[in-house]
Write an enzyme that holds these catalytic residues in place. Structure first.
Site, mmCIF file in Angstrom:
data_model
loop_
_atom_site.group_PDB
_atom_site.id
_atom_site.type_symbol
_atom_site.label_atom_id
_atom_site.label_comp_id
_atom_site.label_asym_id
_atom_site.label_seq_id
_atom_site.Cartn_x
_atom_site.Cartn_y
_atom_site.Cartn_z
ATOM 1 N N ALA A 1 -15.831 43.525 63.907
ATOM 2 C CA ALA A 1 -15.222 44.819 64.220
ATOM 3 C C ALA A 1 -16.212 45.969 64.086
ATOM 4 C CB ALA A 1 -14.006 45.061 63.334
ATOM 5 N N THR A 2 -17.209 45.822 63.228
ATOM 6 C CA THR A 2 -18.211 46.885 63.106
ATOM 7 C C THR A 2 -18.935 47.079 64.437
ATOM 8 O OG1 THR A 2 -18.540 46.424 60.755
ATOM 9 C CG2 THR A 2 -20.308 47.601 61.888
ATOM 10 N N GLN B 1 -7.348 45.307 60.743
ATOM 11 C CA GLN B 1 -6.292 44.954 59.783
ATOM 12 C C GLN B 1 -4.931 44.771 60.454
ATOM 13 O OE1 GLN B 1 -6.852 44.450 56.538
ATOM 14 N NE2 GLN B 1 -8.942 45.247 56.424
ATOM 15 N N HIS C 1 -12.611 37.476 60.825
ATOM 16 C CA HIS C 1 -12.537 37.075 59.409
ATOM 17 C C HIS C 1 -11.430 37.782 58.640
ATOM 18 C CE1 HIS C 1 -14.555 40.354 57.007
ATOM 19 N NE2 HIS C 1 -15.126 40.640 58.157
ATOM 20 N N THR D 1 -26.038 35.023 74.388
ATOM 21 C CA THR D 1 -25.248 33.802 74.508
ATOM 22 C C THR D 1 -24.023 33.885 73.617
ATOM 23 O OG1 THR D 1 -27.286 32.584 74.897
ATOM 24 C CG2 THR D 1 -25.338 31.287 74.293
ATOM 25 N N CYS E 1 -16.918 47.659 52.115
ATOM 26 C CA CYS E 1 -18.020 48.146 52.941
ATOM 27 C C CYS E 1 -18.665 49.378 52.345
ATOM 28 C CB CYS E 1 -17.510 48.416 54.340
ATOM 29 S SG CYS E 1 -16.532 47.038 54.919
HETATM 30 C C1 LIG Z 1 -13.190 44.736 58.010
HETATM 31 C C2 LIG Z 1 -13.010 45.941 58.843
HETATM 32 C C3 LIG Z 1 -13.988 46.350 59.747
HETATM 33 C C4 LIG Z 1 -15.310 45.646 59.880
HETATM 34 O O1 LIG Z 1 -15.150 44.373 60.413
HETATM 35 P P1 LIG Z 1 -16.379 43.321 60.390
HETATM 36 O O2 LIG Z 1 -15.894 42.237 61.310
HETATM 37 O O3 LIG Z 1 -16.492 42.887 58.962
HETATM 38 O O4 LIG Z 1 -17.569 44.013 60.903
HETATM 39 C C5 LIG Z 1 -13.733 47.457 60.510
HETATM 40 N N1 LIG Z 1 -12.583 48.133 60.408
HETATM 41 C C6 LIG Z 1 -11.620 47.772 59.544
HETATM 42 C C7 LIG Z 1 -10.350 48.545 59.489
HETATM 43 C C8 LIG Z 1 -11.799 46.671 58.737
HETATM 44 O O5 LIG Z 1 -10.843 46.330 57.875
#
Ligand SMILES: *Cc1c(COP(=O)(O)O)cnc(C)c1O
Length: 373
Positions: free
Chosen positions: A67-68, A173, A195, A233, A319
């Site tokens: 998500a980052t 989330q 994850h 890839t 984070c």
């Molecule tokens: C965990 C999280 C992220 C980051 O996700 P990653 O896959 O660990 O990079 C971004 N936004 C929210 C709201 C998250 O809970």
């Protein structure tokens, strides 16, 4: 007790992934032979599983490393080339959004971070008031990672659509947990992380809808994979796991919400009965059932966590962990620095049992009693 930070990979997900490390290792972009075609077809099925959860088609899903990266692609990739733009988000967003916006500000873009009310909720009118002619995108979390509150994304989506502003939802989330039909909620871009939904780390996605696609530019360039939006890839085993995790979220959503609501209520009522001076941070009803962010009067949260080393509690987002400052999210709700430092986040999930809840209550009750004493 820290499922908002990450989740274990479901054994069924591991099982789905395994063959793609060994027998079916083909490069999904090598479609000149059957090894590649098999991998490509398996990826198509996985993408459809992810897309199905939010009511879109597989072709709208861009796979990222998480998500980052998806947040980076959404925010940086949608900016007009060679022009400065205005971006709107909120003070309580995830660091992957706030950090990206801070970097964009250094590059000369304008940023507005709206505040939230005492429940942690964004007022769509505040967002409306912030929109300028140069506003390109509004970015808001579906479910807050620290306090679990559900933002009014349907109202925000309609607002953005009516003002021709792109609407990005960080759904790391929220995906598979709260209803996130993309079309009904006028969402143009959505970030997802495997994850957080019992899938593997290192993979995620950005949904890119039609309004956004024409304005998007890749941030990772190269061989033009994924419709030119993200080169490299595609990691077949991770995507297969992500797809299976998404499918299971959808299949089990209703029963899981009911089960977690019961566990959450059990935890909350026992804590309130056995310990006085416990307060819930964030809205009580606009909230994902798997989260409680609690403040224990006269108890320092770091000391509390040290006294219960067998419990995985957290003071906020992993984070930004390592920063000793009290949570910015809780401060935005109006908590004093002291009140914020008395707060812990508790996250429940698929593998949480009644027995674990009862043990957690016993440990926390004992530790709070000793700390107050
Ligand atoms: C965990 C999280 C992220 C980051 O996700 P990653 O896959 O660990 O990079 C971004 N936004 C929210 C709201 C998250 O809970």
């Amino acid at each position: 007790m820290d499922y908002q930070s990450t989740t274990p990979v479901d054994p069924r997900v591991v099982g789905a992934m395994l063959p793609y490390f060994t027998e079916q290792f083909g490069n999904p972009h090598s479609v000149e032979h059957s090894f590649g075609i098999q991998a490509q077809q398996a990826i198509e099925v996985a993408l459809a599983g992810i897309a199905d959860v939010i009511g879109v088609s597989a072709g709208d899903i861009v796979i990222t490393s998480g998500a980052t990266e998806a947040n980076n692609l959404a925010l940086r990739g949608s900016l007009p080339t060679g022009k400065k733009a205005h971006l709107i988000s909120a003070l309580t967003e995830h660091q992957s959004v706030l950090g990206t916006l801070a970097a964009l500000k250094e590059d000369g873009h304008a940023i507005t971070l709206v505040t939230v009310d005492g429940d942690g909720l964004i007022d769509p009118e505040a967002v409306e008031a912030a929109i300028r002619p140069t506003t390109r995108i509004v970015s808001v979390m579906a479910v807050n990672s620290e306090i679990g509150v559900i933002q009014p994304y349907a109202d925000l989506g309609q607002l953005c659509r009516s003002r021709d502003v792109l609407f990005h939802v960080d759904a790391a989330q929220g995906f598979g947990r709260v209803p996130l039909d993309v079309k009904r909620n006028c969402i143009d871009l959505m970030s997802i992380s495997a994850h957080k939904i019992y899938g593997p780390k290192g993979v995620g996605a950005l949904y890119v809808g039609p309004a956004a696609r024409s304005r998007m530019r890749a941030q990772i360039t190269g061989g033009g994979q994924q419709g030119g939006l993200r080169a490299g890839t595609m990691p077949t085993p991770l995507i297969i796991g992500f797809g299976e995790a998404a499918r299971l979220m959808k299949e089990e959503e209703t029963t899981e919400v009911a089960r977690l609501a019961e566990l959450r209520t059990r935890l909350w009522t026992q804590l309130v009965e056995q310990i006085g001076g416990v307060h819930l941070n964030g809205s009580a009803d606009q909230r994902w059932v798997g989260n409680l962010n609690l403040r224990f009067e006269d108890v320092d949260a770091d000391s509390l966590m040290l006294m219960v080393p067998s419990l995985a509690l957290s003071t906020g987002s992993a984070c930004t962990a390592g920063t000793p400052e009290p949570s910015k999210v809780l401060r935005a709700l109006g908590l004093s620095p002291e009140q914020a430092s008395q707060s812990v986040r508790i996250g429940l999930g698929r593998m949480t049992t009644t027995d674990q809840i009862d043990r957690a209550v016993a440990l926390i009750t004992d530790a709070v009693g000793r700390l107050r004493g």
